[in-house]
Design a protein around this motif. Structure first.
Motif, PDB file in Angstrom:
ATOM      1  N   SER A 381      41.267  31.070  39.618  1.00  0.00           N
ATOM      2  CA  SER A 381      42.143  31.485  40.826  1.00  0.00           C
ATOM      3  C   SER A 381      42.108  32.952  40.833  1.00  0.00           C
ATOM      4  O   SER A 381      42.770  33.975  40.186  1.00  0.00           O
ATOM      5  CB  SER A 381      43.139  31.075  40.641  1.00  0.00           C
ATOM      6  N   ALA A 382      42.277  33.476  42.160  1.00  0.00           N
ATOM      7  CA  ALA A 382      41.966  35.112  42.992  1.00  0.00           C
ATOM      8  C   ALA A 382      43.309  34.780  44.095  1.00  0.00           C
ATOM      9  O   ALA A 382      43.443  33.481  44.400  1.00  0.00           O
ATOM     10  CB  ALA A 382      41.286  35.222  43.108  1.00  0.00           C
ATOM     11  N   PHE A 383      43.688  35.852  44.060  1.00  0.00           N
ATOM     12  CA  PHE A 383      44.990  35.700  45.363  1.00  0.00           C
ATOM     13  C   PHE A 383      45.113  37.005  45.762  1.00  0.00           C
ATOM     14  O   PHE A 383      45.499  37.852  45.048  1.00  0.00           O
ATOM     15  CB  PHE A 383      46.190  34.827  44.696  1.00  0.00           C
ATOM     16  N   ASP A 384      45.021  37.494  47.218  1.00  0.00           N
ATOM     17  CA  ASP A 384      45.093  38.814  48.233  1.00  0.00           C
ATOM     18  C   ASP A 384      46.403  38.340  49.075  1.00  0.00           C
ATOM     19  O   ASP A 384      45.756  37.706  50.157  1.00  0.00           O
ATOM     20  CB  ASP A 384      43.833  39.060  47.902  1.00  0.00           C
ATOM     21  N   ILE A 385      47.394  39.134  49.386  1.00  0.00           N
ATOM     22  CA  ILE A 385      48.210  39.593  50.342  1.00  0.00           C
ATOM     23  C   ILE A 385      48.130  40.366  50.925  1.00  0.00           C
ATOM     24  O   ILE A 385      48.096  41.932  50.141  1.00  0.00           O
ATOM     25  CB  ILE A 385      49.297  38.630  49.545  1.00  0.00           C
ATOM     26  N   THR A 386      47.931  40.668  52.104  1.00  0.00           N
ATOM     27  CA  THR A 386      48.481  41.939  52.684  1.00  0.00           C
ATOM     28  C   THR A 386      48.458  42.009  54.385  1.00  0.00           C
ATOM     29  O   THR A 386      49.154  40.395  54.334  1.00  0.00           O
ATOM     30  CB  THR A 386      46.012  42.550  53.015  1.00  0.00           C
ATOM     31  N   GLY A 387      49.146  42.438  54.967  1.00  0.00           N
ATOM     32  CA  GLY A 387      49.755  42.502  56.305  1.00  0.00           C
ATOM     33  C   GLY A 387      50.208  44.117  56.854  1.00  0.00           C
ATOM     34  O   GLY A 387      49.974  45.055  55.736  1.00  0.00           O
TER      35      GLY A 387
END
Length: 467
Positions: A381-387
């Motif tokens: 699984s890959a996860f990416d949080i940006t903002g």
């Protein structure tokens, strides 16, 4: 997806000498849980996976890998049909327990409450369920959980349904209503937050601070009702809303009534999904939306609310290869928020500017799993949080960015219900590893005290028993 992981950076070893000394503790905990399940089996038929007993089907009929919560197409139909499918009378009680040992790349500082700085062996949770169908139109489940890390008990997931079968546009369809206590817990695909991978985690190791509001912020703090249609067993449409129970009710249920606060009026929720056969497998594409106006900490004195708008897109595909199954789940979530009340109340930042709490978040999550012979599962699984940057809302450099990879290898003992402990006991053991590229805004020194993202890399071994 750009994960921001620097090539050739040394990665913390999957297991060092200290971890090796305590690996046995996890397996001993698993054996103890299996033994407990055996004793309970000898006492009363109530200690069973209630839905499996009700339908007369083994775990693998409804769940990928013969263990929850990822649903097969048959399992989705069972849920959308209001949990009413029945082969014979059953006792609607079940239980589960999860124990784990977790090692992080670096010792945690400060030390977590009730825990060691590292190498923690815990009972993550133990749950009791009332679950089953009543007649042809009513069904659901209610869960009560003891959190072994927080050391407290509370109500957990709730999904109560009323359904009827009908014809829409000449197609066999289902109309239903769900009363539930967490947006997306009623969903039948494993793309949305309530049932997305990882299917079990722990409160022992650090996790990113930023996440869209729909990612569990309201779980067990609200009560909602949604109406849905499953048209032609292809098109899913749902709409409803959520509100906050009273402070006294949440206290009685074991939930914190002040976290995150109380909803102003009703928070509307909508969902649409299309499922069809593609490439010899089952494909789904969908969208979701949640809009929430919240009084933080139930404080109405400012006359303002914190505003959250979450819009999501999700995809899934699942295909069986004999007794093997491949599944892929993807979700993109965009959030636009303005924490006007929190700013005015001085809960964030150093000023009381009501416009100082604006930000945007983007979250990408993808997981691919291959299960061999309904027993051995491999998941990446890959996860990416940006903002957007906002030092009033986010610590450190003011960015919410976090990303990484998670891998899991698991083995399910009795997916076909033919174990020596009887047809109503199942168990899974697994190794889970999380690798961070960024954490809370940076790769290095994210907290201003020298901590790096990779310090939070975590190795977890867990045992999950259901009976």
């Amino acid at each position: 997806m750009a994960l921001g992981i620097t090539p050739n950076r040394p990665i913390a070893p999957l297991c060092d000498a200290r971890t090796a000394k305590i690996v046995g503790a996890c397996w001993l905990a698993g054996l103890a849980l299996i033994g407990t399940a055996t004793l309970l089996m000898a006492r009363a038929a109530r200690a069973v996976p209630a839905f499996a007993q009700q339908t007369g089907q083994p775990c693998k009929a409804c769940h990928v890998g013969g263990f929850g919560p990822e649903l097969t197409p048959f399992g989705r139909e069972f849920k959308l049909g209001g949990y009413t499918l029945r082969a014979h009378a059953s006792i609607p009680l079940a239980a589960m327990a999860i124990a784990s040992v977790t090692h992080t790349s670096k010792d945690q500082n400060p030390r977590p409450e009730h825990l060691n700085r590292n190498d923690n062996v815990v009972l993550d949770q133990a749950s009791l369920f009332v679950a089953g169908g009543v007649g042809n139109h009513f069904g659901g489940f209610a869960q009560v959980t003891y959190d072994g890390v927080a050391r407290q008990s509370s109500w957990d997931n709730l999904d109560l349904r009323a359904v009827t079968k009908t014809k829409i546009f000449g197609e066999d369809s289902i109309l239903g209503v769900s009363v539930n206590n967490s947006p997306t817990v009623q969903d039948s695909w494993n793309t949305l937050p309530a049932w997305g991978f990882p299917f079990t985690d722990t409160g022992v190791s650090p996790t990113p601070a930023a996440a869209p509001f729909i990612d569990g912020a309201l779980a067990q703090n609200v009560l909602g009702m949604t109406a849905y249609g499953w048209i032609g067993h292809k098109l899913y449409v749902e709409a409803g809303g959520y509100t906050s129970p009273s402070r006294g009710a949440l206290n009685w249920l074991g939930a914190d009534p002040f976290d995150p606060g109380s909803i102003h009026g009703v928070a509307p929720y909508g969902r649409v999904a299309w499922q069809s056969k593609v490439g010899g497998g089952t494909f789904e594409v969908g969208g979701s939306a949640l809009k929430t106006a919240l009084f933080p900490g139930r404080d109405r004195s400012s006359g303002l609310t914190d505003q959250y708008e979450d819009l999501g897109l999700d995809l899934s595909w699942q295909k069986a290869f004999g007794s093997d199954i491949f599944s892929a789940n993807f979700r993109y979530e965009h959030e636009r928020a303005n924490l006007r009340a929190s700013s005015a109340l001085g809960l964030i930042g150093e000023s009381i500017d009501p416009e100082g709490g604006r930000y945007r978040l983007n979250e990408l999550r993808a997981a691919a799993r291959y299960t061999l012979h309904d027993r051995l599962g491999l998941t990446l699984s890959a996860f990416d949080i940006t903002g957007s940057r906002n030092t009033n809302v986010f610590d450190g450099n003011g960015l919410p960015d976090s990303n990484g990879l998670m891998g899991q290898v698991d083995y399910t003992f009795w997916p076909d219900g033919k174990g020596r402990l009887g047809p109503l006991v199942n168990a899974r053991v697994a190794v889970q590893y999380t690798l961070y590229g960024k954490f809370n805004g940076a790769r290095h020194n994210f907290d201003g005290a020298g901590a790096n993202a990779t310090n939070n890399n975590a190795l977890r071994l867990f045992t999950w028993i259901a009976f």
